[in-house]
Design a protein around this motif. Sequence first.
Motif, PDB file in Angstrom:
ATOM      1  N   ARG A 175       0.831  -1.212   0.000  1.00 30.04           N
ATOM      2  CA  ARG A 175       0.000   0.000   0.000  1.00 30.04           C
ATOM      3  C   ARG A 175       0.861   1.257   0.000  1.00 30.04           C
ATOM      4  O   ARG A 175       0.411   2.321  -0.451  1.00 30.04           O
ATOM      5  CB  ARG A 175      -0.931  -0.005   1.216  1.00 30.04           C
ATOM      6  N   ASP A 176       2.099   1.134   0.498  1.00 33.60           N
ATOM      7  CA  ASP A 176       3.044   2.246   0.501  1.00 33.60           C
ATOM      8  C   ASP A 176       4.162   2.028  -0.510  1.00 33.60           C
ATOM      9  O   ASP A 176       5.195   2.704  -0.461  1.00 33.60           O
ATOM     10  CB  ASP A 176       3.644   2.419   1.900  1.00 33.60           C
ATOM     11  N   GLY A 177       3.959   1.073  -1.423  1.00 28.90           N
ATOM     12  CA  GLY A 177       4.963   0.810  -2.448  1.00 28.90           C
ATOM     13  C   GLY A 177       6.196   0.102  -1.938  1.00 28.90           C
ATOM     14  O   GLY A 177       7.282   0.270  -2.504  1.00 28.90           O
ATOM     15  N   VAL A 178       6.040  -0.705  -0.880  1.00 32.11           N
ATOM     16  CA  VAL A 178       7.182  -1.374  -0.254  1.00 32.11           C
ATOM     17  C   VAL A 178       6.916  -2.869  -0.164  1.00 32.11           C
ATOM     18  O   VAL A 178       5.818  -3.309   0.182  1.00 32.11           O
ATOM     19  CB  VAL A 178       7.444  -0.810   1.162  1.00 32.11           C
ATOM     20  N   LEU A 179       7.942  -3.649  -0.469  1.00 29.98           N
ATOM     21  CA  LEU A 179       7.906  -5.097  -0.287  1.00 29.98           C
ATOM     22  C   LEU A 179       8.871  -5.427   0.847  1.00 29.98           C
ATOM     23  O   LEU A 179      10.062  -5.140   0.761  1.00 29.98           O
ATOM     24  CB  LEU A 179       8.337  -5.811  -1.570  1.00 29.98           C
ATOM     25  N   THR A 180       8.336  -6.012   1.923  1.00 26.63           N
ATOM     26  CA  THR A 180       9.130  -6.258   3.124  1.00 26.63           C
ATOM     27  C   THR A 180       9.284  -7.752   3.370  1.00 26.63           C
ATOM     28  O   THR A 180       8.343  -8.519   3.200  1.00 26.63           O
ATOM     29  CB  THR A 180       8.467  -5.603   4.349  1.00 26.63           C
ATOM     30  N   ALA A 181      10.482  -8.140   3.770  1.00 29.64           N
ATOM     31  CA  ALA A 181      10.768  -9.533   4.106  1.00 29.64           C
ATOM     32  C   ALA A 181      11.479  -9.591   5.446  1.00 29.64           C
ATOM     33  O   ALA A 181      12.355  -8.758   5.725  1.00 29.64           O
ATOM     34  CB  ALA A 181      11.632 -10.174   3.022  1.00 29.64           C
ATOM     35  N   GLN A 182      11.115 -10.570   6.273  1.00 29.41           N
ATOM     36  CA  GLN A 182      11.756 -10.768   7.562  1.00 29.41           C
ATOM     37  C   GLN A 182      12.196 -12.221   7.646  1.00 29.41           C
ATOM     38  O   GLN A 182      11.393 -13.102   7.928  1.00 29.41           O
ATOM     39  CB  GLN A 182      10.807 -10.423   8.716  1.00 29.41           C
ATOM     40  N   ASN A 183      13.461 -12.460   7.323  1.00 22.09           N
ATOM     41  CA  ASN A 183      14.006 -13.822   7.312  1.00 22.09           C
ATOM     42  C   ASN A 183      13.146 -14.744   6.439  1.00 22.09           C
ATOM     43  O   ASN A 183      12.859 -15.883   6.802  1.00 22.09           O
ATOM     44  CB  ASN A 183      14.107 -14.382   8.732  1.00 22.09           C
ATOM     45  N   GLN A 184      12.756 -14.250   5.285  1.00 24.18           N
ATOM     46  CA  GLN A 184      11.861 -14.977   4.383  1.00 24.18           C
ATOM     47  C   GLN A 184      12.666 -15.837   3.404  1.00 24.18           C
ATOM     48  O   GLN A 184      13.715 -15.404   2.907  1.00 24.18           O
ATOM     49  CB  GLN A 184      11.005 -13.982   3.587  1.00 24.18           C
ATOM     50  N   PRO A 185      12.208 -17.067   3.104  1.00 26.02           N
ATOM     51  CA  PRO A 185      12.891 -17.859   2.084  1.00 26.02           C
ATOM     52  C   PRO A 185      12.939 -17.098   0.761  1.00 26.02           C
ATOM     53  O   PRO A 185      11.943 -16.484   0.358  1.00 26.02           O
ATOM     54  CB  PRO A 185      12.030 -19.118   1.985  1.00 26.02           C
ATOM     55  N   LEU A 186      14.081 -17.151   0.099  1.00 28.60           N
ATOM     56  CA  LEU A 186      14.245 -16.398  -1.142  1.00 28.60           C
ATOM     57  C   LEU A 186      13.214 -16.811  -2.189  1.00 28.60           C
ATOM     58  O   LEU A 186      12.714 -15.963  -2.932  1.00 28.60           O
ATOM     59  CB  LEU A 186      15.665 -16.601  -1.687  1.00 28.60           C
ATOM     60  N   GLY A 187      12.892 -18.102  -2.257  1.00 29.77           N
ATOM     61  CA  GLY A 187      11.910 -18.548  -3.231  1.00 29.77           C
ATOM     62  C   GLY A 187      10.571 -17.855  -3.042  1.00 29.77           C
ATOM     63  O   GLY A 187       9.950 -17.393  -4.007  1.00 29.77           O
ATOM     64  N   ASP A 188      10.106 -17.746  -1.791  1.00 30.57           N
ATOM     65  CA  ASP A 188       8.842 -17.060  -1.511  1.00 30.57           C
ATOM     66  C   ASP A 188       8.948 -15.584  -1.871  1.00 30.57           C
ATOM     67  O   ASP A 188       8.001 -14.991  -2.408  1.00 30.57           O
ATOM     68  CB  ASP A 188       8.473 -17.216  -0.039  1.00 30.57           C
ATOM     69  N   PHE A 189      10.097 -14.982  -1.554  1.00 22.65           N
ATOM     70  CA  PHE A 189      10.280 -13.565  -1.863  1.00 22.65           C
ATOM     71  C   PHE A 189      10.244 -13.323  -3.368  1.00 22.65           C
ATOM     72  O   PHE A 189       9.594 -12.381  -3.842  1.00 22.65           O
ATOM     73  CB  PHE A 189      11.610 -13.077  -1.277  1.00 22.65           C
ATOM     74  N   LEU A 190      10.922 -14.170  -4.136  1.00 23.25           N
ATOM     75  CA  LEU A 190      10.942 -13.982  -5.586  1.00 23.25           C
ATOM     76  C   LEU A 190       9.575 -14.230  -6.212  1.00 23.25           C
ATOM     77  O   LEU A 190       9.194 -13.566  -7.186  1.00 23.25           O
ATOM     78  CB  LEU A 190      11.983 -14.905  -6.212  1.00 23.25           C
TER      79      LEU A 190
END
Length: 314
Positions: free
Chosen positions: A236-251
Motif C-alpha cells: 500500500r506504501d509501495g514497499v515489499l518487506t521480508a523478515q528472514n523470508q525464504p528467497l523462493g517465496d520472496f521472488l
Amino acid sequence: MRQAPSPQAREIARAAARWLAKIESGEEGVDHAALQRWRESDAKHEAAWQKAQRLRQRFTEVPPSLGMATLDRPALARRAVLKRALGVAAVMPAAWLLGRQLPLDAWRADLHTATGEQRRWTLADGSALQLNTDSAVDLDLRARRLVLVRGEIALKVSGTQPLAVQTPYGVITVNRGEACIRLEELTCQVSVLSGSVQVQPLHGPTLGLEQGQQVHFQTAGVGSTSGFDVMQMGWRDGVLTAQNQPLGDFLRELDRYRPGVLRWDQDLESLRVTGSFRLENTDRILALLSASLPLQVQMRTRYWVTVTRRKNIA
C-alpha cells in the motif's frame, strides 16, 4: 452474462503461455519431453496448446504473451483483443509491458492497474480503494458492491454503511474499517487491518473477522483464522518487506510486480531475505539481492531474467 473462466482454466492457459514463451524465446535446454508429458496428462492441456499454436500461426506478429492472454476467451473476444494488441505492439514492441496474461475481463473493468502499478481512488461515499499490481475491479456503488475481478485491493470504508466485495468464491462485507483482499489461483485471502468483516463463501456459513485476523476461503467454506504481520501489506506504501523470508517465496512475490519472465535456480529457494524494498524499481531489488546474497542476475532482456547461484572463482 458470460461466465468467467474458472481459476483452473486460467492456470492452464497461463501454463500454455509459459511453455510457448520458453520456446519462442530461443532459450537453450527447453524440456520438450516435459512439454509433451504436460500436453498428454489432460485433454484440457492439449486443447490449450492447440489454441496456442493456432494463434501463433495466425498472428505471427503478436508476442506469445499477448496471444495466450486470450486462450480462455470466446472467438469474438479473442479477435477483439488481438486486434487491439496489434495496434499497441506497433508502438511498443516490448509487449510484456501490457501485463502478463491480462484477461479481457480486466481490460473491461471499471478500475484496473498494470503489472507493477498501484493506484488509489476515493469513492463517492468517501471510502478509499487501492489496487495493487495487475488488479481489476468493477463498481456498483448504488448496490454498495464492488466486484474483484483480478488481483488485490485494500478497501477502507469510512461511511456508516458497509461495502460488499464480490469474488468468485463468495462475498466479503467490510464494515467501518479497512481490509485487504487478494485473489489467488484457488482461494481468496482476507486480512482485516481495522474494524470488522464478514466472509460469506458461496457454500458454507458466514465467518466474522476482527482487526488483526486473516483467513483464506474457497467456494466450499472458510479456512482457519490466523494472525498476520501488517508488514505484509506494505504494498500500500509501495514497499515489499521480508523478515528472514525464504528467497523462493520472496521472488514469487516480487514476480507479481515485474512484467515478463523471472526465473531462478531451485537451489536458491532456501536462502533467506530480510529488508524493505521499494517496488518502484524491481531491477534495483534484484541488484540488491545480488549484492547481499550468493547469487547473480542474468538479464537476457528487461523482460527475461534468470537468477542463478554465483560461481566461486578460484
